[in-house]
Design a protein around this motif. Structure first.
Motif, mmCIF file in Angstrom:
data_model
loop_
_atom_site.group_PDB
_atom_site.id
_atom_site.type_symbol
_atom_site.label_atom_id
_atom_site.label_comp_id
_atom_site.label_asym_id
_atom_site.label_seq_id
_atom_site.Cartn_x
_atom_site.Cartn_y
_atom_site.Cartn_z
ATOM 1 N N LEU A 512 0.316 -1.160 -0.212
ATOM 2 C CA LEU A 512 0.106 0.375 0.077
ATOM 3 C C LEU A 512 0.806 0.836 0.027
ATOM 4 C CD1 LEU A 512 -2.471 -0.845 2.937
ATOM 5 C CD2 LEU A 512 -2.632 -0.806 -0.116
ATOM 6 N N ILE A 513 0.253 1.849 -0.461
ATOM 7 C CA ILE A 513 1.800 2.880 -0.805
ATOM 8 C C ILE A 513 1.405 4.048 0.627
ATOM 9 C CG2 ILE A 513 1.029 6.058 -1.456
ATOM 10 C CD1 ILE A 513 1.555 3.948 -3.879
ATOM 11 N N ASP A 514 0.414 4.236 1.684
ATOM 12 C CA ASP A 514 1.439 4.310 3.084
ATOM 13 C C ASP A 514 2.034 3.342 4.012
ATOM 14 O OD1 ASP A 514 -0.962 6.401 2.677
ATOM 15 O OD2 ASP A 514 -2.872 5.171 4.304
ATOM 16 N N ASP A 515 2.307 2.915 3.499
ATOM 17 C CA ASP A 515 2.939 1.532 3.615
ATOM 18 C C ASP A 515 4.224 2.275 3.318
ATOM 19 O OD1 ASP A 515 1.593 0.159 5.338
ATOM 20 O OD2 ASP A 515 1.285 -1.182 4.496
ATOM 21 N N GLU A 516 4.726 2.519 2.180
ATOM 22 C CA GLU A 516 5.517 2.771 1.493
ATOM 23 C C GLU A 516 5.961 3.990 2.169
ATOM 24 O OE1 GLU A 516 5.171 2.859 -2.569
ATOM 25 O OE2 GLU A 516 5.758 0.760 -2.597
ATOM 26 N N LYS A 517 5.098 4.772 1.980
ATOM 27 C CA LYS A 517 5.645 6.437 2.897
ATOM 28 C C LYS A 517 6.722 6.213 4.524
ATOM 29 C CE LYS A 517 2.571 9.074 0.508
ATOM 30 N NZ LYS A 517 1.367 10.205 0.195
ATOM 31 N N THR A 518 5.191 4.759 5.221
ATOM 32 C CA THR A 518 5.680 4.872 6.685
ATOM 33 C C THR A 518 7.014 4.472 6.145
ATOM 34 O OG1 THR A 518 2.892 4.195 6.757
ATOM 35 C CG2 THR A 518 5.548 4.077 8.324
ATOM 36 N N ASN A 519 7.433 3.394 5.483
ATOM 37 C CA ASN A 519 8.428 2.579 5.469
ATOM 38 C C ASN A 519 9.869 3.797 5.698
ATOM 39 O OD1 ASN A 519 7.914 0.182 6.458
ATOM 40 N ND2 ASN A 519 7.524 -0.595 4.302
ATOM 41 N N ALA A 520 9.484 4.835 3.990
ATOM 42 C CA ALA A 520 10.041 5.598 3.515
ATOM 43 C C ALA A 520 11.129 6.739 5.131
ATOM 44 C CB ALA A 520 10.297 6.461 2.912
ATOM 45 N N VAL A 521 9.904 6.802 6.181
ATOM 46 C CA VAL A 521 9.849 8.008 6.881
ATOM 47 C C VAL A 521 11.253 6.348 8.089
ATOM 48 C CG1 VAL A 521 9.313 9.144 8.969
ATOM 49 C CG2 VAL A 521 8.535 9.223 7.130
ATOM 50 N N ILE A 522 10.682 5.811 8.683
ATOM 51 C CA ILE A 522 11.638 4.795 9.320
ATOM 52 C C ILE A 522 12.997 4.345 8.863
ATOM 53 C CG2 ILE A 522 11.722 2.396 10.283
ATOM 54 C CD1 ILE A 522 8.722 2.395 10.181
ATOM 55 N N GLU A 523 12.728 3.971 7.593
ATOM 56 C CA GLU A 523 14.289 4.368 6.526
ATOM 57 C C GLU A 523 15.028 5.571 6.863
ATOM 58 O OE1 GLU A 523 15.048 2.380 2.423
ATOM 59 O OE2 GLU A 523 12.950 0.698 3.440
ATOM 60 N N LYS A 524 14.472 6.692 7.001
ATOM 61 C CA LYS A 524 15.651 7.701 7.360
ATOM 62 C C LYS A 524 16.049 8.193 8.831
ATOM 63 C CE LYS A 524 17.155 12.112 5.643
ATOM 64 N NZ LYS A 524 17.808 12.128 5.084
ATOM 65 N N LEU A 525 15.261 6.906 9.126
ATOM 66 C CA LEU A 525 15.578 7.183 10.796
ATOM 67 C C LEU A 525 16.937 6.027 11.006
ATOM 68 C CD1 LEU A 525 12.239 7.226 12.301
ATOM 69 C CD2 LEU A 525 13.814 9.335 12.403
ATOM 70 N N ASN A 526 16.522 5.368 10.118
ATOM 71 C CA ASN A 526 17.631 4.090 10.472
ATOM 72 C C ASN A 526 18.878 4.809 9.992
ATOM 73 O OD1 ASN A 526 18.286 0.607 9.776
ATOM 74 N ND2 ASN A 526 19.361 1.881 8.010
ATOM 75 N N ASP A 527 18.434 5.859 8.963
ATOM 76 C CA ASP A 527 20.459 6.191 8.163
ATOM 77 C C ASP A 527 20.719 7.378 8.985
ATOM 78 O OD1 ASP A 527 19.184 5.023 5.924
ATOM 79 O OD2 ASP A 527 18.864 6.347 4.188
ATOM 80 N N ILE A 528 20.075 7.898 9.835
ATOM 81 C CA ILE A 528 20.779 8.751 11.108
ATOM 82 C C ILE A 528 21.628 8.189 11.804
ATOM 83 C CG2 ILE A 528 19.597 10.380 12.480
ATOM 84 C CD1 ILE A 528 17.793 11.174 10.145
ATOM 85 N N ALA A 529 20.382 7.262 12.220
ATOM 86 C CA ALA A 529 20.752 6.198 13.622
ATOM 87 C C ALA A 529 22.409 5.436 13.414
ATOM 88 C CB ALA A 529 20.512 5.180 13.857
ATOM 89 N N VAL A 530 22.445 5.080 11.777
ATOM 90 C CA VAL A 530 23.979 4.774 11.464
ATOM 91 C C VAL A 530 25.024 6.279 11.263
ATOM 92 C CG1 VAL A 530 25.421 3.477 9.634
ATOM 93 C CG2 VAL A 530 22.827 2.727 10.021
ATOM 94 N N LYS A 531 24.201 7.122 10.872
ATOM 95 C CA LYS A 531 25.075 7.892 10.982
ATOM 96 C C LYS A 531 25.935 8.616 12.473
ATOM 97 C CE LYS A 531 23.963 10.107 6.834
ATOM 98 N NZ LYS A 531 23.297 11.163 5.920
ATOM 99 N N ARG A 532 24.870 8.332 13.824
ATOM 100 C CA ARG A 532 25.456 7.921 14.839
ATOM 101 C C ARG A 532 26.305 7.252 14.876
ATOM 102 N NH1 ARG A 532 20.434 8.855 18.760
ATOM 103 N NH2 ARG A 532 20.839 6.174 17.941
ATOM 104 N N GLU A 533 25.926 6.194 14.567
ATOM 105 C CA GLU A 533 27.010 5.408 15.174
ATOM 106 C C GLU A 533 28.041 5.044 14.884
ATOM 107 O OE1 GLU A 533 27.655 1.551 17.094
ATOM 108 O OE2 GLU A 533 25.850 2.876 17.515
ATOM 109 N N GLN A 534 28.301 6.333 13.400
ATOM 110 C CA GLN A 534 29.602 5.810 12.669
ATOM 111 C C GLN A 534 30.468 7.537 14.150
ATOM 112 O OE1 GLN A 534 28.647 6.614 9.098
ATOM 113 N NE2 GLN A 534 28.822 4.093 8.327
ATOM 114 N N GLU A 535 29.691 7.965 14.116
ATOM 115 C CA GLU A 535 30.457 9.361 14.904
ATOM 116 C C GLU A 535 30.746 9.108 15.923
ATOM 117 O OE1 GLU A 535 27.621 12.145 14.756
ATOM 118 O OE2 GLU A 535 27.521 13.249 12.261
#
Length: 535
Positions: A512-535
């Motif tokens: 569903l389109i809504d699921d795709e938007k939700t997943n995109a937001v969560i994946e963005k959070l994952n990206d931020i967390a990975v950068k924080r972990e690397q720092e």
């Protein structure tokens, strides 16, 4: 601790590793029976002993603990039988090995002795038996001549007869000039009698008795007439010798019975020290440390699953499993193959190891509460034997453990509520979490349910976390990021493991389109967390 918990977390594999590091057979056997201590004081005592043993690592590793097992000896004498030379030799070897432990203990200060050896007041030592064995047994475990005055006299007479037999045989051979009738070895002993090794075709040339033949039949073992009286006397002396040896063994057995309790306590101590030594080696093997038990928080820093670490070494990424003071539950989310279930098992197994006085593969300063009970719900618990599906098996287990759940309980939930309608399963899972928290239990839950991800973010005493994935490759990093949730990334994992592309295309169409938007937001959070972990 529930037996099923030990089985599901594979605690027996940990014991196998510890057992392999023991030196004695008795230590190896006893190590396999280690169980988590059921009370906090016992846990703390065991961990203090481990800490002290690591402090005295060099001394403990230098102890000689390859002693023979004595279990059969204790059961033998309790049956009223006299112990033989082999049994006393085993005890003698054991006491020599225990002597090094005795020297080590005597050098310890009172506090170290108290901590290391379970309130040991004084070293149990069978002094009378030890002195008697030193006096009566030679280095090969045989009874010495001077074990008794009678035995010394008897053996002196035996040696005198043996010299006479040897002398007469050589005189006979020289006088009769029969060396061509003999095999290379002129004489030997058969049936405890001196005999001549005669070529079989010459046996009628000399008067005497044939006692035996060689396997080939070419040699006969022949007792000449002139040896018969001497051999008869030798036989009488041998019987007297055996009787006197038996008297010595009776005497030693009486001392063993008198000091059996001391010997048994010393034996138990040696076995325990062998296991303690194995724990020290195990700490080195897994880079483990003693974990402090009893504080009201979970703080496992740099924890690794011990079995995986032994198998794969530094390929296993350490994880931090942390709950703050006011938090009682951890809900771990994120994609498949990211290490969620391994992290759940790591917490449970590390707790079992800490409660058993074992080192834990984590950083110094780690701490966990004391849980009297740990209940484990793994992903697929269906039982064909009981005609139960995964879902009904989970429900049955909840029913069975519910009366036992309290403030000193840890519940490990791996995909609880799966195997039925997702919305109803998720609702039931949330209700289970609510009621477990009401009972004061501690919880570590692994889930893919979206509603549980929201639940984790909206409850003050629940902590949300996710396993991290590389933003570019979508491969797992085997690290945990806290206070956020993650997507399941089922399609990415399916692609990684070779799912046909046409199936993946259809699956994306069904999202569903809504699921795709939700997943995109969560994946963005994952990206931020990975950068924080690397720092």
């Amino acid at each position: 601790m529930e037996k099923n918990t030990l089985n599901l977390l594979e605690f027996h594999n940990i014991l196998n590793l510890v057992s392999d590091l023991c030196v004695s057979e008795s230590g190896k056997k006893k190590a396999l029976s280690i169980i988590p201590c059921p009370d906090l004081d016992g846990v703390k005592n065991n961990l203090q002993a481990l800490i002290k043993a690591i402090d005295y690592k060099d001394e403990i590793l230098g102890l000689s603990l390859d002693f023979p097992p004595l279990d059969g000896i204790f059961s033998h004498i309790n049956s009223g039988k006299i112990l033989d030379e082999d049994g006393f030799w085993a005890i003698s070897i054991f006491l020599k090995k225990a002597g090094k432990l005795k020297d080590f203990i005597n050098k310890l200060d009172q506090e170290s002795k108290f901590i290391l050896f379970n309130n040991l007041d004084s070293m149990p030592w069978p002094g009378k038996l030890s002195q008697a064995l030193n006096r009566c047994l030679d280095e090969n475990g045989h009874i010495k001549d001077h074990a008794s005055p009678n035995l010394a006299s008897i053996r002196g007479e035996i040696r005198k007869i043996q010299r006479q037999c040897t002398k007469k045989i050589y005189e006979f051979i020289a006088e009769k000039d029969i060396s061509d009738m003999l095999q290379d070895e002129y004489f030997t002993i058969s049936s405890d009698r001196y005999v001549i090794a005669l070529k079989s075709n010459f046996k009628g040339r000399i008067k005497g008795i044939v006692h035996d033949y060689s396997q080939s039949g070419e040699t006969c073992y022949f007792e000449p007439m002139f040896l018969i009286d001497l051999n008869n006397r030798l036989q009488e002396l041998r019987k007297t010798e055996r009787d006197e040896i038996n008297n010595v063994l009776k005497y030693l057995t009486s001392l063993l019975i008198e000091e059996e309790n001391k010997l048994l306590r010393l034996y138990d101590l040696m076995v325990d020290v062998d296991i303690l030594r194995a724990k020290v080696l195990f700490a080195e093997k897994i880079r483990g440390n003693p974990v402090h038990v009893g504080e009201n928080r979970v703080f496992l820093k740099g924890a690794r699953h011990p079995i995986l670490f032994v198998e794969k070494g530094d390929k296993i990424e350490p994880v931090d499993i942390i709950l703050e003071q006011n938090q009682r539950a951890l809900i771990l989310t994120g994609g498949n193959s990211g290490g969620k279930t391994v992290s759940l098992k790591t917490l449970g197994l590390c707790a079992l190891m800490a409660y058993s006085g074992l080192p834990v593969p984590c950083a110094e300063g780690s701490t966990i509460p004391f849980w009297k009970d740990i209940f484990v719900f793994l992903g697929d618990e269906q039982s064909l034997h009981e005609d139960l599906s995964t879902f009904t098996a989970q429900i049955k287990k909840i029913r069975d453990i519910w009366p036992k759940v309290g403030k000193s309980t840890l519940v490990l939930l791996d995909e609880f509520g799966a195997g039925t309608d997702p919305s109803q399963g998720a609702a039931l899972a949330q209700a289970v979490l609510d009621c477990l928290l009401d009972k004061g239990a501690w919880i570590f839950s692994v889930t893919h349910f979206p509603s549980l991800k929201v639940y984790a973010l909206n409850h003050e005493n629940v902590r949300a976390a996710t396993v991290l994935f590389d933003p570019k490759t979508k491969r797992p990093l085997y690290k945990i990021a806290y206070d956020q949730v993650g997507t399941s990334q089922a399609l990415d994992v399916a692609k990684e493991f070779g799912m046909p592309e046409e199936i993946l295309i259809r699956a994306r169409e069904y999202l569903l389109i809504d699921d795709e938007k939700t997943n995109a937001v969560i994946e963005k959070l994952n990206d931020i967390a990975v950068k924080r972990e690397q720092e």
